[in-house]
Design an enzyme around this catalytic site. Structure first.
Site, PDB file in Angstrom:
ATOM      1  N   ARG A 247      67.151  59.296  21.817  1.00  0.00           N
ATOM      2  CA  ARG A 247      66.684  60.505  22.496  1.00  0.00           C
ATOM      3  C   ARG A 247      67.755  61.594  22.521  1.00  0.00           C
ATOM      4  O   ARG A 247      67.484  62.761  22.226  1.00  0.00           O
ATOM      5  CB  ARG A 247      66.245  60.154  23.923  1.00  0.00           C
ATOM      6  CG  ARG A 247      64.963  59.339  23.993  1.00  0.00           C
ATOM      7  CD  ARG A 247      64.537  59.148  25.433  1.00  0.00           C
ATOM      8  NE  ARG A 247      65.465  58.305  26.166  1.00  0.00           N
ATOM      9  CZ  ARG A 247      65.253  57.037  26.471  1.00  0.00           C
ATOM     10  NH1 ARG A 247      64.141  56.449  26.075  1.00  0.00           N
ATOM     11  NH2 ARG A 247      66.137  56.336  27.171  1.00  0.00           N
ATOM     12  N   ILE A 248      68.982  61.219  22.895  1.00  0.00           N
ATOM     13  CA  ILE A 248      70.042  62.221  22.999  1.00  0.00           C
ATOM     14  C   ILE A 248      70.462  62.704  21.616  1.00  0.00           C
ATOM     15  O   ILE A 248      70.661  63.902  21.394  1.00  0.00           O
ATOM     16  CB  ILE A 248      71.235  61.655  23.780  1.00  0.00           C
ATOM     17  CG1 ILE A 248      70.819  61.348  25.220  1.00  0.00           C
ATOM     18  CG2 ILE A 248      72.407  62.641  23.769  1.00  0.00           C
ATOM     19  CD1 ILE A 248      71.866  60.616  26.026  1.00  0.00           C
TER      20      ILE A 248
ATOM     21  N   ARG B 145      79.319  56.486  24.472  1.00  0.00           N
ATOM     22  CA  ARG B 145      79.884  55.324  25.143  1.00  0.00           C
ATOM     23  C   ARG B 145      81.342  55.176  24.734  1.00  0.00           C
ATOM     24  O   ARG B 145      81.686  55.320  23.554  1.00  0.00           O
ATOM     25  CB  ARG B 145      79.118  54.049  24.771  1.00  0.00           C
ATOM     26  CG  ARG B 145      77.696  53.979  25.284  1.00  0.00           C
ATOM     27  CD  ARG B 145      77.648  53.778  26.798  1.00  0.00           C
ATOM     28  NE  ARG B 145      76.291  53.559  27.259  1.00  0.00           N
ATOM     29  CZ  ARG B 145      75.444  54.514  27.598  1.00  0.00           C
ATOM     30  NH1 ARG B 145      75.827  55.782  27.513  1.00  0.00           N
ATOM     31  NH2 ARG B 145      74.222  54.231  28.029  1.00  0.00           N
TER      32      ARG B 145
ATOM     33  N   GLU C  54      87.575  52.966  31.656  1.00  0.00           N
ATOM     34  CA  GLU C  54      87.414  54.053  32.620  1.00  0.00           C
ATOM     35  C   GLU C  54      87.574  53.518  34.039  1.00  0.00           C
ATOM     36  O   GLU C  54      87.137  52.394  34.311  1.00  0.00           O
ATOM     37  CB  GLU C  54      86.045  54.718  32.452  1.00  0.00           C
ATOM     38  CG  GLU C  54      85.869  55.405  31.104  1.00  0.00           C
ATOM     39  CD  GLU C  54      84.521  56.127  30.974  1.00  0.00           C
ATOM     40  OE1 GLU C  54      83.728  56.100  31.945  1.00  0.00           O
ATOM     41  OE2 GLU C  54      84.270  56.714  29.912  1.00  0.00           O
TER      42      GLU C  54
ATOM     43  N   HIS D 122      83.968  61.784  31.766  1.00  0.00           N
ATOM     44  CA  HIS D 122      82.608  61.229  31.771  1.00  0.00           C
ATOM     45  C   HIS D 122      81.660  62.107  32.599  1.00  0.00           C
ATOM     46  O   HIS D 122      81.068  61.666  33.585  1.00  0.00           O
ATOM     47  CB  HIS D 122      82.606  59.793  32.304  1.00  0.00           C
ATOM     48  CG  HIS D 122      81.451  58.988  31.770  1.00  0.00           C
ATOM     49  ND1 HIS D 122      81.534  57.638  31.501  1.00  0.00           N
ATOM     50  CD2 HIS D 122      80.179  59.335  31.438  1.00  0.00           C
ATOM     51  CE1 HIS D 122      80.380  57.191  31.050  1.00  0.00           C
ATOM     52  NE2 HIS D 122      79.547  58.208  31.002  1.00  0.00           N
TER      53      HIS D 122
ATOM     54  N   GLY E  94      78.943  63.758  31.243  1.00  0.00           N
ATOM     55  CA  GLY E  94      77.710  64.023  30.515  1.00  0.00           C
ATOM     56  C   GLY E  94      76.487  64.199  31.391  1.00  0.00           C
ATOM     57  O   GLY E  94      75.634  65.051  31.128  1.00  0.00           O
ATOM     58  N   ALA E  95      76.375  63.402  32.453  1.00  0.00           N
ATOM     59  CA  ALA E  95      75.197  63.472  33.328  1.00  0.00           C
ATOM     60  C   ALA E  95      75.454  64.279  34.586  1.00  0.00           C
ATOM     61  O   ALA E  95      74.587  64.350  35.458  1.00  0.00           O
ATOM     62  CB  ALA E  95      74.759  62.065  33.709  1.00  0.00           C
TER      63      ALA E  95
END
Length: 528
Positions: free
Chosen positions: A151-152, A232, A261, A279, A281-282
């Site tokens: 999807r991404i 990832r 991480e 991190h 991204g979201a």
């Protein structure tokens, strides 16, 4: 009649409550406070959490009315899905809530790296004006390689094309026809590495993809390539990437994820050509808001007894009691069909024969798709997202019925067809009072073996001593044969043997067996 109780245990956006509607009673609790949570859940019909609240077996046991646990986000590390399934509690998350944010962040890293924006910003803040030191490179007219067309990855490909770039991609689980629909040229990984001016990685992290972009892969890239990883941590070898940048082969990079991480120390952090973020991204207001409204909709549907999108477990679903025992068997047939196919099939057909054909069996088509994709998808493959995964990868799936079943009361056949016309067929049935799962047919050869555990399937030239060689090689490797069955080809010298083993078979042993018996095909499949 009292309204169902929805218990919100973590801070969620106001839009989440609005999306729940007026047919529920909303209550709040401080979820991280264990005592308060345990005191509140007995009256809850639904529990909404983010990442701060842990929903384990104890919490679930204290909630006899609970029908659904909804995680407003992608991960489910704080929810005991198995315990929920055992209690018949549906578990949902919001897997698509952050895909736009993640795609945009990857593009931001690519743009920032290509124009040296962070370094130029830092230089100007030091009161220096060095235009000549920060010459960038255009995306227009360049080749951008997208590694992974989920999807991404698809969103990134669509958006980067708007810059006037030519988009190529690598994804072994997307058919050329689907890639063509997206306007993307599908390449092997080596060809993509050799041709791309920019590379953006969008793969799940699996044993096969970990370290995919390593020293050897980087050496195959074009000089001056720019590499982005916002998927990832660990997909790109960070030390090798730092060396490639220092040596001048790789022009720049952008990373949002790291092998370990939190990460506060990396050789990449010392390089001005590298753009890094922790991190993020979201991390947008929209993604967080969307996560809440998505799971609120799932809760509303679940409490209304309707089919629930984004369910990650089977036990909470409403399935006909005659069909339910077949779900796991058909999933295993999907796994088996996928493993025996040389590539991801372009079509999957599920035929239900016998008494079972009188039931509503659409869910079995989804179960077969779950099995087919479970070996290649990192995220949970559910009855809801399986069709979307198939559509993304150009796989069609159908189900059909036939009342005749000469040898069994009911049997299910799964037929997978490859892009080259190759066909794989597998069949299974349930037998006995315990409804034991049984494989009864593989590619026209008949079997009668339980569908469980690690299985070695060998199609080979049937000569004297072949079985002895197989047994000797497995025994020498310490692999025990728990059950075995041989089925000879109707014509020709071939035979297929299906062996259930107590453990996986090492790669070198597989190679040795294949050579010893002139195997046409040798596969190991986990039917647990």
């Amino acid at each position: 009649m009292s309204l169902p109780v929805v218990l919100i245990a973590d801070k969620l956006a106001p839009s989440t409550v609005a999306a729940l509607g007026d047919q529920v009673e909303v209550r709040w609790v401080d979820g991280p406070d264990r005592d308060k949570l345990l005191a509140a859940v007995p009256e809850a019909d639904a529990l909404l959490v983010r990442s701060a609240t842990t929903v384990d077996a104890e919490v679930l046991a204290a909630a006899p009315k609970l029908k659904i646990v909804a995680r407003a986000g992608v991960g489910l590390d704080n929810v005991d899905v198995d315990a929920a399934t055992a209690r018949g509690v549906l578990v949902v998350n919001a897997p698509t809530s952050n895909i736009h944010s993640a795609a945009e962040h990857a593009l931001a890293l690519l743009l920032a790296a290509s124009r040296q924006i962070p370094a130029a910003d830092a230089s100007l803040r030091e009161h220096t004006w060095k235009r000549s030191s920060f010459s960038g490179t255009e995306i227009f007219g360049k080749t951008v390689g997208v590694v992974g067309l989920g999807r991404i990855g698809q969103l990134v490909a669509q958006r980067i094309a708007a810059f006037g770039a030519y988009v190529v991609a690598y994804d072994p689980y997307v058919s050329p026809a689907r890639a063509a629909q997206l306007g993307i040229e599908l390449l092997s990984l080596d060809d993509l590495l050799a041709r791309a001016d920019f590379i953006s990685v969008h793969l799940p992290k699996t044993p096969e993809t970990a370290g995919l972009i390593d020293k050897e892969a980087l050496a195959k890239t074009k000089p001056g390539v720019i590499i982005v990883n916002a998927a990832r941590g660990g997909l790109v070898d960070e030390a090798a990437l730092a060396d490639a940048i220092t040596g001048g082969h790789v022009r720049a990079a952008g990373l949002d994820v790291f092998a370990t991480e939190p990460c506060t120390d990396s050789p990449l952090f010392e390089l001005a050509q590298v753009v890094v973020t922790p991190h993020l991204g979201a991390s947008t207001a929209e993604a967080q808001d969307r996560a809440g409204t998505d799971v609120a909709e799932s809760v509303r549907l679940a409490l209304a007894g309707e089919f629930v999108p984004d369910a990650v477990n089977v036990g909470g679903g409403v399935v006909n009691e005659e069909v339910a025992p077949w779900l796991d068997l058909v999933r295993k047939l999907g796994v088996l069909a996928g493993v025996l196919s040389d590539e991801l099939p372009v079509s999957l057909s599920v035929q239900v024969r016998g008494e079972l054909a009188a039931e509503e069996v659409e869910v079995l088509r989804l179960s077969a798709l779950r099995g087919l994709f479970s070996a290649v998808i990192e995220d949970a493959v559910t009855f809801v997202n399986a069709p979307a995964l198939a559509a993304e990868r150009g796989v069609t799936a159908e189900i059909c019925k036939a009342s005749e079943s000469p040898n069994h009361r009911s049997v299910v056949d799964v037929r997978a067809v490859g892009a080259d016309g190759s066909v794989v067929t597998v069949s299974g049935t349930l037998y006995g009072p315990q409804l034991s799962q049984k494989i009864v047919q593989i590619n026209g050869r008949h079997f009668d073996l339980r569908a469980q555990g690690i299985n070695l399937i060998i199609h080979y030239v049937d000569r004297p001593g072949a079985l002895g060689k197989i047994g000797t090689l497995l025994g020498t490797a310490g692999v025990n044969i728990q059950a075995a069955q041989l089925s000879e080809d109707a014509e020709g010298p071939g035979a297929t043997i299906l062996l259930r083993l107590d453990q996986d078979v090492p790669d070198d042993v597989r190679t040795a067996i294949a050579a010893a018996v002139d195997a046409y095909k040798l596969e190991v499949v986990d039917l647990s």
